[in-house]
Motif scaffolding. Structure first.
Motif, PDB file in Angstrom:
ATOM      1  N   LYS B  61       0.827  -1.218   0.000  1.00  0.00           N
ATOM      2  CA  LYS B  61       0.000   0.000   0.000  1.00  0.00           C
ATOM      3  C   LYS B  61       0.858   1.263   0.000  1.00  0.00           C
ATOM      4  O   LYS B  61       0.673   2.155  -0.829  1.00  0.00           O
ATOM      5  CB  LYS B  61      -0.929  -0.003   1.239  1.00  0.00           C
ATOM      6  CG  LYS B  61      -1.785  -1.253   1.348  1.00  0.00           C
ATOM      7  CD  LYS B  61      -2.651  -1.228   2.575  1.00  0.00           C
ATOM      8  CE  LYS B  61      -1.890  -1.228   3.892  1.00  0.00           C
ATOM      9  NZ  LYS B  61      -1.163  -2.462   4.206  1.00  0.00           N
ATOM     10  N   THR B  62       1.806   1.314   0.948  1.00  0.00           N
ATOM     11  CA  THR B  62       2.665   2.500   1.013  1.00  0.00           C
ATOM     12  C   THR B  62       3.507   2.632  -0.252  1.00  0.00           C
ATOM     13  O   THR B  62       3.712   3.741  -0.760  1.00  0.00           O
ATOM     14  CB  THR B  62       3.566   2.425   2.259  1.00  0.00           C
ATOM     15  OG1 THR B  62       2.735   2.354   3.416  1.00  0.00           O
ATOM     16  CG2 THR B  62       4.457   3.631   2.367  1.00  0.00           C
ATOM     17  N   SER B  63       3.952   1.497  -0.777  1.00  0.00           N
ATOM     18  CA  SER B  63       4.742   1.547  -2.018  1.00  0.00           C
ATOM     19  C   SER B  63       3.932   2.165  -3.148  1.00  0.00           C
ATOM     20  O   SER B  63       4.463   2.957  -3.934  1.00  0.00           O
ATOM     21  CB  SER B  63       5.194   0.144  -2.419  1.00  0.00           C
ATOM     22  OG  SER B  63       5.933  -0.435  -1.383  1.00  0.00           O
ATOM     23  N   PHE B 103       2.201  10.999   5.657  1.00  0.00           N
ATOM     24  CA  PHE B 103       3.050   9.807   5.675  1.00  0.00           C
ATOM     25  C   PHE B 103       2.652   8.863   6.811  1.00  0.00           C
ATOM     26  O   PHE B 103       2.175   9.294   7.856  1.00  0.00           O
ATOM     27  CB  PHE B 103       4.511  10.207   5.853  1.00  0.00           C
ATOM     28  CG  PHE B 103       5.058  10.991   4.700  1.00  0.00           C
ATOM     29  CD1 PHE B 103       5.752  10.361   3.683  1.00  0.00           C
ATOM     30  CD2 PHE B 103       4.855  12.362   4.615  1.00  0.00           C
ATOM     31  CE1 PHE B 103       6.259  11.083   2.615  1.00  0.00           C
ATOM     32  CE2 PHE B 103       5.354  13.089   3.549  1.00  0.00           C
ATOM     33  CZ  PHE B 103       6.052  12.442   2.544  1.00  0.00           C
ATOM     34  N   GLN B 104       2.910   7.581   6.579  1.00  0.00           N
ATOM     35  CA  GLN B 104       2.615   6.582   7.602  1.00  0.00           C
ATOM     36  C   GLN B 104       3.398   6.884   8.884  1.00  0.00           C
ATOM     37  O   GLN B 104       2.878   6.784   9.975  1.00  0.00           O
ATOM     38  CB  GLN B 104       2.990   5.199   7.068  1.00  0.00           C
ATOM     39  CG  GLN B 104       2.622   4.073   7.995  1.00  0.00           C
ATOM     40  CD  GLN B 104       2.786   2.728   7.315  1.00  0.00           C
ATOM     41  OE1 GLN B 104       3.041   2.621   6.119  1.00  0.00           O
ATOM     42  NE2 GLN B 104       2.606   1.671   8.094  1.00  0.00           N
ATOM     43  N   ASN B 105       4.672   7.276   8.724  1.00  0.00           N
ATOM     44  CA  ASN B 105       5.514   7.536   9.897  1.00  0.00           C
ATOM     45  C   ASN B 105       5.643   9.013  10.233  1.00  0.00           C
ATOM     46  O   ASN B 105       6.605   9.427  10.849  1.00  0.00           O
ATOM     47  CB  ASN B 105       6.899   6.952   9.677  1.00  0.00           C
ATOM     48  CG  ASN B 105       6.833   5.472   9.420  1.00  0.00           C
ATOM     49  OD1 ASN B 105       6.123   4.754  10.099  1.00  0.00           O
ATOM     50  ND2 ASN B 105       7.541   5.028   8.400  1.00  0.00           N
ATOM     51  N   ASP B 195      -1.831   8.183   4.334  1.00  0.00           N
ATOM     52  CA  ASP B 195      -1.312   6.854   4.652  1.00  0.00           C
ATOM     53  C   ASP B 195      -1.517   6.574   6.139  1.00  0.00           C
ATOM     54  O   ASP B 195      -0.778   7.089   6.974  1.00  0.00           O
ATOM     55  CB  ASP B 195       0.173   6.775   4.274  1.00  0.00           C
ATOM     56  CG  ASP B 195       0.667   5.334   4.171  1.00  0.00           C
ATOM     57  OD1 ASP B 195      -0.097   4.425   4.583  1.00  0.00           O
ATOM     58  OD2 ASP B 195       1.795   5.124   3.692  1.00  0.00           O
ATOM     59  N   GLU B 196      -2.506   5.775   6.438  1.00  0.00           N
ATOM     60  CA  GLU B 196      -2.847   5.387   7.816  1.00  0.00           C
ATOM     61  C   GLU B 196      -2.987   6.578   8.771  1.00  0.00           C
ATOM     62  O   GLU B 196      -2.277   6.677   9.774  1.00  0.00           O
ATOM     63  CB  GLU B 196      -1.809   4.386   8.353  1.00  0.00           C
ATOM     64  CG  GLU B 196      -1.686   3.184   7.427  1.00  0.00           C
ATOM     65  CD  GLU B 196      -1.044   1.978   8.088  1.00  0.00           C
ATOM     66  OE1 GLU B 196      -0.860   1.986   9.316  1.00  0.00           O
ATOM     67  OE2 GLU B 196      -0.752   1.012   7.358  1.00  0.00           O
ATOM     68  N   PRO B 197      -3.938   7.466   8.474  1.00  0.00           N
ATOM     69  CA  PRO B 197      -4.100   8.649   9.333  1.00  0.00           C
ATOM     70  C   PRO B 197      -4.646   8.317  10.720  1.00  0.00           C
ATOM     71  O   PRO B 197      -4.590   9.161  11.612  1.00  0.00           O
ATOM     72  CB  PRO B 197      -5.107   9.518   8.567  1.00  0.00           C
ATOM     73  CG  PRO B 197      -5.850   8.563   7.708  1.00  0.00           C
ATOM     74  CD  PRO B 197      -4.893   7.471   7.345  1.00  0.00           C
TER      75      PRO B 197
HETATM   76 MG    MG Z   1       2.432   1.149   4.789  1.00  0.00          MG
END
Ligand code: MG
Ligand code: ATP
Lengths: 356, 275
Positions: B61-63, B103-105, B195-197
């Motif tokens: 997903k992130t890719s 971003f996820q991170n 991305d994954e909020p």
């Molecule tokens: Mg991810």
């Protein structure tokens, strides 16, 4: 007239305009104005030639240090080539003043622009290199520029050096420490103002973003490489203007002072003064220049007094030793430099006499 | 200062109307030296849609988001945005095209205040050059004040007024996620990629976030791509869902279709035939 702003117990802005001023309060603005009046009316008339010479050198050095702080402190690109860029500015001005007979007031800014271009060329490696690797690349730049200055004799007259004609603005000749004092410090104030403006607009914000997290900066639509080059350009422009002023002030220049040692000194000014702080660059330049003079005076004194003969001591490394110690002490105890010390002193007076 | 209620001016109907966001991903393939992160992915997002991408950990997903936003370069395939081929466009230019993301991170600037972080997102919208900036011409000042005002509207919308001058590094995780959303919104993106909020948020923080996303999408028509693990949220707010598994597209459809898809259940609960 609007209400004047003295230091309240806290800092409360109630208009967005207030958040983007250089001075937080009218009190600060008034203090700066007063400082400038004192600077221009008292300092040049109450000091002897030696002290005025040192003050002038501090002024010129400050301009170059502000430039390096924009690159190192704000953009996070550590350069070991700043001394060479100051040399490029000095030589550009000297060549323009002699071979092309450019007047002083054109030669100085053009020398800044030439140096900015040279700086951008030597900033190119920043497209691929970061951190220590970039620093090494700028070190290579230092040596390349030094080599060119010494060996391109048809242009730079090599080790012979260049003698500059005297400077003049609008037919008024600028000669001697006092008239140069005005030129140097007006330039310093203008350059400080410009640097502060850059830092409070999108350009300065982009520099800081690149320093803090270049991946996220890219995600804000900031073209990293273009802005790194801009930082190299602006930084070298400051170096170039400083070099040009130095050349006209000292009348004769040679390649010798613009060596790696000078680059390290500039870096020391930025670290000791305060990374990412414009006023800090001036503090750092003052600190290092005065330290240099004191150490020179001290070693002379010790030599003449014959104290050292008994110890069989060589005093030449004393300067480097004190320098290194100062940098290490600042990094250990006040990594934000003299600017932070100054801020602490100021804020302890903020609520005076009721501070606790 | 007047408290602000309602819709930020950068999300006014007139401005939203101009934000066409047609994203087309065609046969996208990405591998990292043998690891197939994405293989032959096709996906299409229409203007105004809330498109979710789900899948187990490491599904790609992130890719996929990194390919769309220019951080990764796919080996094969094309990405089009509003008809323009953006497969090899640099990230900073994609932002100008109207692709904003989180971003996820969390990629905030921890040493800066909330406000400074958000101000950076206005970079591409600042209409002044270097010369006027160096002299801080009146036009520059007006422009800066204009952006400051826009940010204040966003701060009010996200209810982060009390922390606007706090350093991001000192904020709890959930609030950071909210600040990052605010910063992405300040870019005025045509398509907002999240991305994954909701990761690492408390229930209350999740509820607030859902409220913001629904307001943005259903209220103001903001196009969105959402990657999220919390199925209850995804099923509740998205219009279409794509499921990835080991870099391959497993299914696509509306929430109901996805919930009843046996392949999807198997990917999530494990392949019970091998037991
Ligand atoms: Mg991810
Ligand atoms: N930069 C990279 N280098 C090497 N492999 C990578 C890289 N980025 C992702 N991968 C690999 O690609 C695959 C997909 O990773 P990705 O991060 O896209 O998964 P994801 O669906 O976002 O997972 P999660 O739900 O855990 O965030 C994983 O196997 C991962 O190890």
């Amino acid at each position: 007239m609007r209400k004047l702003w003295f230091h309240p117990c806290g800092n409360f802005s109630n208009r967005y305009e207030q958040e983007i001023t250089i001075f937080e309060t009218d009190f600060g603005r008034a203090a700066a104005l007063l400082g400038m009046v004192v600077l221009f009316t008292l300092v040049p008339f109450m000091t002897g030639p030696y002290v005025l010479y040192v003050i002038n050198i501090i002024g010129i050095t400050s301009i170059a240090a502000i430039g390096l702080n924009i690159l190192v402190g704000f953009t996070g690109q550590i350069s070991l080539g700043h001394g060479a860029f100051v040399g490029v500015g000095a030589y550009a001005a000297a060549i323009m003043a002699t071979s092309l007979s450019f007047p002083f007031w054109i030669a100085v800014p053009v020398a800044g622009l030439v140096t900015a271009l040279v700086g951008m060329v030597f900033g190119m490696p920043s497209v691929r290199l970061k951190g220590l690797y970039l620093t090494i690349a700028t070190l290579a730049g230092q040596f390349i520029i030094e080599y060119i200055l010494v060996h391109w004799e048809s242009l730079t007259r090599g080790t012979m050096g260049i003698i500059l004609p005297s400077a003049s603005i609008l037919g008024i000749t600028i000669e001697g420490d006092r008239s140069f004092f005005f030129v140097i410090f007006i330039s310093l104030i203008a350059m400080t103002y410009i640097a502060s403006n850059i830092m409070r607009t999108r350009y300065g914000r982009a520099f800081i973003a690149i320093r803090d997290n270049d991946r996220a900066a890219e995600g804000m639509g900031i073209p990293i490489f273009r802005y790194k080059l801009l930082a190299f350009g602006v930084s070298s422009f400051y170096a170039g203007v400083a070099g040009a002023l130095l050349a006209f002030y000292l009348i004769s220049i040679s390649t010798e002072p613009f060596n790696l040692g000078l680059s390290v000194e500039y870096l020391a000014m930025v670290i000791i003064g305060g990374m990412g702080n414009i006023a800090g660059s001036v503090f750092g330049a003052t600190f290092i220049t005065v330290l240099n003079e004191v150490l020179r005076w001290l070693t002379d004194f010790l030599m003449n007094a014959g104290i050292l003969e008994g110890f069989q001591l060589n005093v030449a490394p004393l300067r480097e030793l004190v320098f290194g110690a100062a940098i290490v002490l600042f990094i250990l105890f006040e990594p934000r430099g003299l600017a932070e010390v100054w801020r602490i002193i100021r804020s302890s007076f903020r609520l005076w006499p009721f501070s606790y | 200062m007047k408290a602000y209620r309602g819709r930020p001016s950068i999300f006014s109907d007139e401005l939203q109307k101009e934000k066409a966001a047609e994203l087309e991903v065609v046969n996208l393939t990405l591998n990292f030296g043998g690891v197939m992160a994405l293989s032959n992915i096709n996906m299409s997002v229409k203007t105004g849609e809330l498109f979710a991408v789900i899948g187990p950990n490491g599904a790609g997903k992130t890719s996929l988001l990194n390919c769309i936003t220019g951080y990764y370069r796919p080996q094969k395939g094309k990405i089009y945005f509003n008809g323009e081929d953006i497969t090899n466009v640099a990230t900073h230019d994609l932002i100008k095209c109207g692709i904003g993301r989180t971003f996820q991170n969390i990629e905030l600037f921890p040493g800066m205040t909330v406000l400074s972080n958000m101000l950076l997102a206005r970079h591409i919208h600042c209409r002044y050059g270097f010369g006027p900036a160096a002299l801080f011409a009146p036009s520059v000042k007006n422009e800066e004040v204009r952006h400051r005002r826009i940010l204040e509207e966003l701060i009010d919308f996200l209810e982060i007024q009390p922390i606007r001058n706090q350093l991001v590094g000192s904020l709890p995780y959930g609030l950071r996620k909210r600040v990052e959303l605010g910063r992405a919104l300040a870019l005025e993106p045509k398509i907002l990629i999240l991305d994954e909020p909701f990761a690492g948020m408390t229930l209350e923080e999740k509820e607030d976030m859902v409220r913001f996303l629904i307001e943005l999408n259903e209220g103001w028509g903001q196009t969105m791509v959402l990657v999220e693990h919390d199925m209850s949220i995804v099923m509740a707010i998205s219009k279409r869902i794509m499921v990835l598994n080991f870099g391959e597209k497993l299914a696509e459809g509306n929430p109901e279709e996805i919930q009843n898809d046996p392949e999807v259940t198997r990917a999530y609960l494990g392949d019970d035939t091998t037991l």
